[in-house]
Design an enzyme around this catalytic site. Structure first.
Site, PDB file in Angstrom:
ATOM      1  N   ASN A   1      21.226   3.258 -35.396  1.00  0.00           N
ATOM      2  CA  ASN A   1      21.836   2.145 -36.117  1.00  0.00           C
ATOM      3  C   ASN A   1      20.937   1.775 -37.309  1.00  0.00           C
ATOM      4  OD1 ASN A   1      23.924   0.350 -36.413  1.00  0.00           O
ATOM      5  ND2 ASN A   1      22.944  -1.236 -35.188  1.00  0.00           N
TER       6      ASN A   1
ATOM      7  N   ASN B   1      19.136  -0.611 -38.302  1.00  0.00           N
ATOM      8  CA  ASN B   1      17.844  -1.299 -38.203  1.00  0.00           C
ATOM      9  C   ASN B   1      16.840  -0.551 -37.323  1.00  0.00           C
ATOM     10  OD1 ASN B   1      19.172  -1.629 -35.830  1.00  0.00           O
ATOM     11  ND2 ASN B   1      18.900  -3.839 -35.692  1.00  0.00           N
ATOM     12  N   LYS B   2      17.213   0.600 -36.796  1.00  0.00           N
ATOM     13  CA  LYS B   2      16.322   1.307 -35.872  1.00  0.00           C
ATOM     14  C   LYS B   2      15.253   2.093 -36.637  1.00  0.00           C
ATOM     15  CE  LYS B   2      18.334  -0.467 -32.434  1.00  0.00           C
ATOM     16  NZ  LYS B   2      19.464  -0.191 -31.586  1.00  0.00           N
ATOM     17  N   ILE B   3      14.349   2.739 -35.898  1.00  0.00           N
ATOM     18  CA  ILE B   3      13.172   3.330 -36.564  1.00  0.00           C
ATOM     19  C   ILE B   3      13.571   4.463 -37.515  1.00  0.00           C
ATOM     20  CG2 ILE B   3      12.563   4.920 -34.671  1.00  0.00           C
ATOM     21  CD1 ILE B   3       9.558   3.755 -35.462  1.00  0.00           C
TER      22      ILE B   3
END
Ligand code: PLP
Length: 378
Positions: free
Chosen positions: A188, A190-192
């Site tokens: 998604n 906002n993930k790393i």
């Protein structure tokens, strides 16, 4: 004049993403399958050290399929870590199954293996053997995996490892996501690393991953026409997004290093009594520090979590309370819950600080100065 917004965690492109997306356009592979999907699955599997990967439309879809593969049906019970994002637990409800929520421990803030065993024993005593356990590595922090795996195997209950926030974290050098019977990842925004939206189901079990691809493409039987015996879903990752993923995988390790440097910076500059960091339990644990998270003790600092969050917001700095545990969510309020208030307290006192791999030193200093100044004043 207000300064620019400092985000909690924003996408950070490596550079080659567009090259792979362009390949998809040039070869007209604009579909939920194609060479980028194949490469992304292979490269991700190599990175993790796992045999099979299915690239999917989201992490939530991956959990949904994992539960189906384990035979979870309406009326079954599934144990889940209460302290998490709803993507972990909502798929239990999609299937009409019943979530049984278990609290965290204070060391890693993840599923408490002692409570997990108590919960399993109690459910078995009540004639309700859980069909699966789902645990999480919150904010990238490795959970007490050895103990959790031991408990699950003692009672022969399959374990789903929600590593949505923990890509790049390791325990004893082994990658998070590879300890459970199945692991899930999220890409998604906002993930790393991100594909804008996406996820993966990973396992060493060939049958499960083959079946997950089948279920993720509407469960089409072998036939020239469209023939369906089973209920399927449209859950595959698009070849365009997999191109973004390939570029992101190339910079994953550098994202981990940068997020760890952000964490180290905060630890160095925000070391006072009453502000405690979520921390690795031992040298065997390695967190990707997806989000640096702290617990704020109002008795010691004179301010509470909301005071700090709202004060930072005035300086255009985005922070966020920790996940609100599922047992406190209106949607899950009637669920059986085994706990002793750990995640309640973490939710009340916990704050996630800006942690993106693209934060500059100037931005990090702004965060530190704002927090320090506010606490000194109070
Ligand atoms: C992000 C996340 C998910 C869900 O992933 P999506 O790709 O957003 O569906 C599941 N579990 C946890 C812990 C997450 O942080």
């Amino acid at each position: 004049m207000t300064e620019d917004r400092i985000w909690l965690s924003s996408p950070d492109m490596g550079g080659n993403e567009l090259k792979y997306v362009k390949e998809a356009f040039d070869t007209n592979w604009i579909a939920p399958l194609g060479p980028n999907v194949d490469h992304f699955e292979k490269e991700l599997g190599e990175y993790l050290g796992i045999n099979h990967v299915a690239a999917l439309s989201s992490g939530t879809a991956a959990i949904h399929l994992a539960l189906i593969l384990l035979g979870v049906k309406s009326g079954d019970e599934v144990i889940a870590q209460s302290f998490t994002f709803c993507g972990t637990t909502n798929p239990i409800l999609y299937l009409g199954a019943t979530p049984v929520l278990v609290d965290s421990e204070y060391d890693t803030w993840n599923l408490d293996p002692v409570l997990l065993e108590e919960a399993i024993l109690d459910r078995i005593k009540k004639g309700k053997r859980p069909k699966a356990v789902i645990m999480v590595h919150l904010y990238g922090m490795p959970a007490k995996m050895k103990q959790i795996v031991e408990v699950c195997s003692r009672y022969e209950i399959p374990l789903i490892e929600d590593a949505a926030e923990a890509l790049g974290s390791t325990i004893d050098g082994r990658k998070a996501g590879t300890f459970g019977d199945m692991g899930i990842l999220s890409f998604n925004g906002n993930k790393i690393i991100t594909t804008s939206g996406g996820g993966a189901l990973v396992s060493n079990n060939t049958q499960w991953i083959d079946k997950s691809r089948f279920l993720a493409t509407q469960a089409r039987d072998e036939a020239p026409h469209y023939e369906h015996t089973e209920l399927g879903y449209n859950y595959r990752m698009s070849n365009i997004l997999a191109g973004v993923g390939r570029g992101q995988l190339e910079v994953l390790d550098s994202h981990v290093s940068k997020r760890r440097a952000v964490n180290a910076f905060y630890r160095e500059h925000l070391s006072f009594e009453g502000l405690n960091f979520q921390s690795e339990m031992s040298a065997n644990d390695f967190s990707n520090y997806w989000l640096t998270s702290v617990k704020i003790e109002p008795e010691l600092l004179g301010v509470d979590r909301e005071d700090v969050r709202l004060e930072l917001w005035k300086s255009n700095i985005e922070t966020r309370p920790l996940w609100k545990p599922m047992h406190l969510q209106p949607l899950y309020k009637d669920c059986v819950y085994y706990g002793n208030g750990v995640s309640d307290e973490l939710f009340t006192k916990g704050l996630c600080l800006p942690s993106g791999s693209n934060l500059t030193t100037v931005e990090l200093e702004r965060v530190v100065v704002a927090i320090k100044g506010f606490i000194a004043k109070s």
